[in-house]
Design a protein around this motif. Structure first.
Motif, PDB file in Angstrom:
ATOM      1  N   TRP A  20       0.833  -1.202   0.000  1.00  0.00           N
ATOM      2  CA  TRP A  20       0.000   0.000   0.000  1.00  0.00           C
ATOM      3  C   TRP A  20       0.869   1.254   0.000  1.00  0.00           C
ATOM      4  O   TRP A  20       0.589   2.210  -0.725  1.00  0.00           O
ATOM      5  CB  TRP A  20      -0.928  -0.008   1.216  1.00  0.00           C
ATOM      6  CG  TRP A  20      -1.796   1.208   1.279  1.00  0.00           C
ATOM      7  CD1 TRP A  20      -2.952   1.423   0.599  1.00  0.00           C
ATOM      8  CD2 TRP A  20      -1.544   2.396   2.035  1.00  0.00           C
ATOM      9  NE1 TRP A  20      -3.452   2.664   0.900  1.00  0.00           N
ATOM     10  CE2 TRP A  20      -2.601   3.287   1.778  1.00  0.00           C
ATOM     11  CE3 TRP A  20      -0.539   2.782   2.912  1.00  0.00           C
ATOM     12  CZ2 TRP A  20      -2.674   4.537   2.362  1.00  0.00           C
ATOM     13  CZ3 TRP A  20      -0.610   4.030   3.489  1.00  0.00           C
ATOM     14  CH2 TRP A  20      -1.670   4.899   3.218  1.00  0.00           C
ATOM     15  N   GLY A  21       1.916   1.248   0.825  1.00  0.00           N
ATOM     16  CA  GLY A  21       2.808   2.406   0.873  1.00  0.00           C
ATOM     17  C   GLY A  21       3.505   2.653  -0.450  1.00  0.00           C
ATOM     18  O   GLY A  21       3.617   3.793  -0.904  1.00  0.00           O
ATOM     19  N   TYR A  24       0.895   4.013  -2.839  1.00  0.00           N
ATOM     20  CA  TYR A  24       0.558   5.393  -2.487  1.00  0.00           C
ATOM     21  C   TYR A  24       1.655   6.359  -2.932  1.00  0.00           C
ATOM     22  O   TYR A  24       1.382   7.470  -3.366  1.00  0.00           O
ATOM     23  CB  TYR A  24       0.324   5.490  -0.976  1.00  0.00           C
ATOM     24  CG  TYR A  24      -0.143   6.830  -0.510  1.00  0.00           C
ATOM     25  CD1 TYR A  24      -1.466   7.230  -0.716  1.00  0.00           C
ATOM     26  CD2 TYR A  24       0.722   7.709   0.129  1.00  0.00           C
ATOM     27  CE1 TYR A  24      -1.902   8.470  -0.284  1.00  0.00           C
ATOM     28  CE2 TYR A  24       0.298   8.944   0.561  1.00  0.00           C
ATOM     29  CZ  TYR A  24      -1.021   9.322   0.340  1.00  0.00           C
ATOM     30  OH  TYR A  24      -1.451  10.549   0.778  1.00  0.00           O
TER      31      TYR A  24
END
Length: 102
Positions: A20-21, A24
């Motif tokens: 996810w990081g 993102y």
């Protein structure tokens, strides 16, 4: 067994957070349209499987030993039960012990 499962879920959660990081931050593709959540879940599963296979080897081996012991105890119990049923059948089928059956 519960410990192994929780550790495996922890590895998955860590992989999901990392994926996810990276997504993102724009280092990973965002997926197609609104499929970003599914893309992140699938990528985290693909990454966490080999990591947990290597990292949790000792816990997996101890869990399999526990499961094998349970299976052996169950087999022994079934064997005792079957031998008791065989003895009861032999005792009931002797002379004068014939059963009325259909």
């Amino acid at each position: 067994m519960l410990r192994y499962t929780l550790m495996r879920l922890g590895i998955f959660a860590g992989c999901f957070a990392a994926v996810w990081g990276l997504s993102y931050a724009g280092l990973l593709p965002q997926g197609l349209g609104s499929s970003n959540g599914l893309w992140l879940l699938l990528l985290a599963m693909v990454l966490s499987a080999p990591i947990s296979f290597v990292v949790l080897r000792k816990q997996r081996d101890s869990a399999s030993v526990q499961i094998a012991a349970r299976v052996d105890r169950a087999k022994a119990g079934f064997g005792r039960s079957a031998s008791q049923e065989d003895l009861a059948d032999e005792a009931g089928s002797g002379p004068g012990g014939a059963r009325a059956g259909g």
